[in-house]
Design an enzyme around this catalytic site. Structure first.
Site, PDB file in Angstrom:
ATOM      1  N   TYR A 166     -24.033  -5.877 -52.922  1.00  0.00           N
ATOM      2  CA  TYR A 166     -24.205  -4.521 -52.615  1.00  0.00           C
ATOM      3  C   TYR A 166     -23.035  -3.618 -53.612  1.00  0.00           C
ATOM      4  O   TYR A 166     -23.725  -3.268 -54.628  1.00  0.00           O
ATOM      5  CB  TYR A 166     -23.561  -3.808 -51.997  1.00  0.00           C
ATOM      6  CG  TYR A 166     -24.166  -2.229 -50.725  1.00  0.00           C
ATOM      7  CD1 TYR A 166     -25.007  -1.390 -51.394  1.00  0.00           C
ATOM      8  CD2 TYR A 166     -22.749  -0.872 -51.389  1.00  0.00           C
ATOM      9  CE1 TYR A 166     -24.804   0.001 -52.119  1.00  0.00           C
ATOM     10  CE2 TYR A 166     -22.908   0.310 -50.847  1.00  0.00           C
ATOM     11  CZ  TYR A 166     -23.806   0.799 -50.978  1.00  0.00           C
ATOM     12  OH  TYR A 166     -23.703   1.958 -50.919  1.00  0.00           O
ATOM     13  N   LYS A 218     -25.017  -2.244 -56.793  1.00  0.00           N
ATOM     14  CA  LYS A 218     -24.811  -0.482 -57.524  1.00  0.00           C
ATOM     15  C   LYS A 218     -23.888   0.151 -59.124  1.00  0.00           C
ATOM     16  O   LYS A 218     -24.237   0.403 -59.994  1.00  0.00           O
ATOM     17  CB  LYS A 218     -23.626   0.250 -56.207  1.00  0.00           C
ATOM     18  CG  LYS A 218     -24.906   0.116 -55.739  1.00  0.00           C
ATOM     19  CD  LYS A 218     -26.496   0.836 -54.855  1.00  0.00           C
ATOM     20  CE  LYS A 218     -26.050   2.017 -55.030  1.00  0.00           C
ATOM     21  NZ  LYS A 218     -27.848   2.936 -55.105  1.00  0.00           N
TER      22      LYS A 218
END
Length: 528
Positions: free
Chosen positions: A268, A272
């Protein structure tokens, strides 16, 4: 009225037209700038963007159209999701109260559903709609993405890295575009330590990799060079080469492996960060704002306290602890856990959007929206507040018996944590709701329950370990200066001063009751 319901009564709100007029006594001029503007917002069926849409509709009723990108294959399906998941959502009950019988007509006059998907070229939007949208959109807000820590690498890259690029390409076609705002996360900074500045990421600047790997056990080989587009190709090849039964787990493991190689906690945060790098590479002259919130949790005040959607980062821990399934955790009690309510993030988004939109300066401005510097909350205190809540207002099991909890045991070593878990399991701990010793603790069902609960506790602890031992604080100087530039009226209407949060009230009396009501779907009418 029961104790959990007290914080959920709709507040006495001013009518939309009575909000203070922006720019009346200086300030940024937030409402005035947004009046008549056309926005394009992604991720609107998700948590944060839904709170954003509600705030815009309530605080700036004279906004122009708000195009909302909804994951659907056809316009009719997108319209259905708009009605069912946004207009009929309980979050909007204050707007319904303000507008009465005209509520639905008001919402449909402002919100324009657009079927598409951020992971698709041209966002999957019909070409005729693209032409009409790009003719008039002033502001793009990207809140779409995957927040699953251990998502498949290819899917996480598509949502968090390629998706922003697709949206930026779309933005290049918008003739009136004044600002492009992207919602990232403070944890995109990876394993950086100390005071972490609000600096943009550049695709060929490997300072962040050096900082993230500093002090780690690493071989004498050269510092790895991150090739973002190469990572996308790598994930695509693996997805094509693997056979279906193996694909999901193998791609999860690939994402975790690649993230750790370059110094990020998980798939994650890594994807990002790469999304931010790609925005910097392809933004051209578009003014860009990067908002990096910390752990976004239930609303603090607006439109009412405690609203939340989805089982978010700390909430699986909250619910497992309250149900007696979590008696220990792997964490350093002195670690600062950076939490921020969703309504404060939304207000910062609006203030930052207008600030950048007014200056029309090409470049990137980064804002950390969190609490670790201005109002730090220690993990030990957080767990103590969990106990305060559940000790006074416990869950009930399926037979309506109270589930009693004790203060959680915190361990800063894996060995101590695992030894405790094994002892608990042997002594009958980690039993699910309703499985007490009087029901045959040594039976096969109870044994299966214990085993599954034990494995879940280990999984949660392993997943959260990078955050429960995190050694960084997120500098928020840009965010503080943004707040200072607001008028006194704006500071009330668009409030995001995290120093105002009283954690001893927010956690046990606002956030946890919200989780119980909106996530666990607890029947509040059956409280003691």
């Amino acid at each position: 009225m029961d104790v959990l319901s007290l914080r959920f009564a709709p507040p006495s709100l001013p009518r939309a037209s009575s909000f203070p007029s922006a720019g009346k006594e200086g300030g940024i001029g937030i409402a005035r700038f947004l009046n008549g503007k056309k926005l394009f917002i992604t991720g609107v069926t998700g948590y944060l963007a839904k709170v954003l849409v509600e705030k815009i509709m309530r605080a700036v009723p004279d906004v122009g159209k708000v195009y909302v990108l909804i994951n659907a294959k056809a316009q009719d399906a997108a319209r259905g999701r708009l009605i069912n998941e946004i207009i009929n959502c309980e979050l909007f009950r204050c707007l319904r109260q303000i507008h009465g019988k005209s509520y639905e007509a008001f919402m449909m006059s402002k919100l324009v559903p657009v079927a598409g998907n951020i992971t698709s070229p041209s966002l999957g939007i019909r070409e005729d709609l693209i032409d009409s949208i790009t003719e008039e959109v002033d502001i793009i807000v990207n809140s779409a993405g995957s927040t699953t820590f251990d998502e498949r690498y290819d899917m996480s890259l598509a949502a968090n890295t390629q998706g922003p690029c697709n949206l930026l390409t779309f933005g290049q076609r918008c003739r009136e575009l004044k600002v492009f705002l992207h919602v990232s996360t403070v944890y995109a900074n990876g394993k950086r330590k100390g005071n972490i500045k609000e600096m943009p990421f550049h695709i060929n600047d490997h300072t962040i990799i050096r900082d993230n790997l500093d002090g780690e056990d690493k071989s004498p080989s050269p510092m790895p060079i991150l090739d973002v587009e190469g990572e996308i190709s790598l994930a695509t090849r693996h997805a094509k080469d693997l056979e279906a039964p193996l694909t999901k787990q193998a791609l999860k493991e690939l994402g975790s492996k690649r993230a750790k190689k370059y110094g990020w906690q998980d798939t994650y945060t890594f994807t990002k960060a790469m999304g931010e790098m790609m925005i910097d590479k392809y933004r051209g002259d578009i003014p860009v704002v990067i908002i990096r919130p910390s752990i976004i949790e239930g609303t603090h005040e607006e439109p009412f306290p405690g609203w939340i959607q989805g089982n978010r980062m700390i909430d699986p821990v909250v619910l497992s602890y309250g149900k007696g399934l979590l008696t220990s955790f792997l964490s350093d009690e002195k670690t600062v856990i950076d939490v921020v309510p969703a309504d404060m993030v939304v207000n910062a988004i609006l203030a930052a959007t207008v600030k950048q939109g007014l200056t029309r300066v090409s470049g990137i401005r980064v804002y950390h929206v969190g609490s670790s510097v201005a109002n730090p909350l220690l993990l030990g205190e957080l767990f103590r507040l969990f106990y305060v809540h559940f000790n006074t207002t416990p869950f009930m099991d399926s037979r309506r018996r109270l589930i009693l909890v004790r203060p959680i045991e915190l361990f800063n070593s894996k060995d101590g944590f695992l030894n405790f878990l094994n002892r608990e399991s042997l002594n009958g701990g980690h039993l699910a709701e309703g499985a007490s010793s009087s029901e045959g603790i040594y039976g096969k069902k109870a044994e299966s329950i214990r085993r599954k609960s034990l494995e879940r506790t280990k999984y949660i602890a392993r997943l959260y370990e990078p955050y429960t031992f995190y050694d960084g604080r997120f500098d928020n100087s840009n965010t503080e200066r943004l707040m200072e530039s607001m008028s006194e009226d704006e500071k009330v209407t668009f409030r995001f001063d995290v120093r105002r949060i009283d954690w001893t009230d927010y956690i046990p009396n606002i956030h946890i009751p919200g989780v119980r009501r909106y996530v666990a779907k607890e029947d509040l009418h059956c409280r003691l």
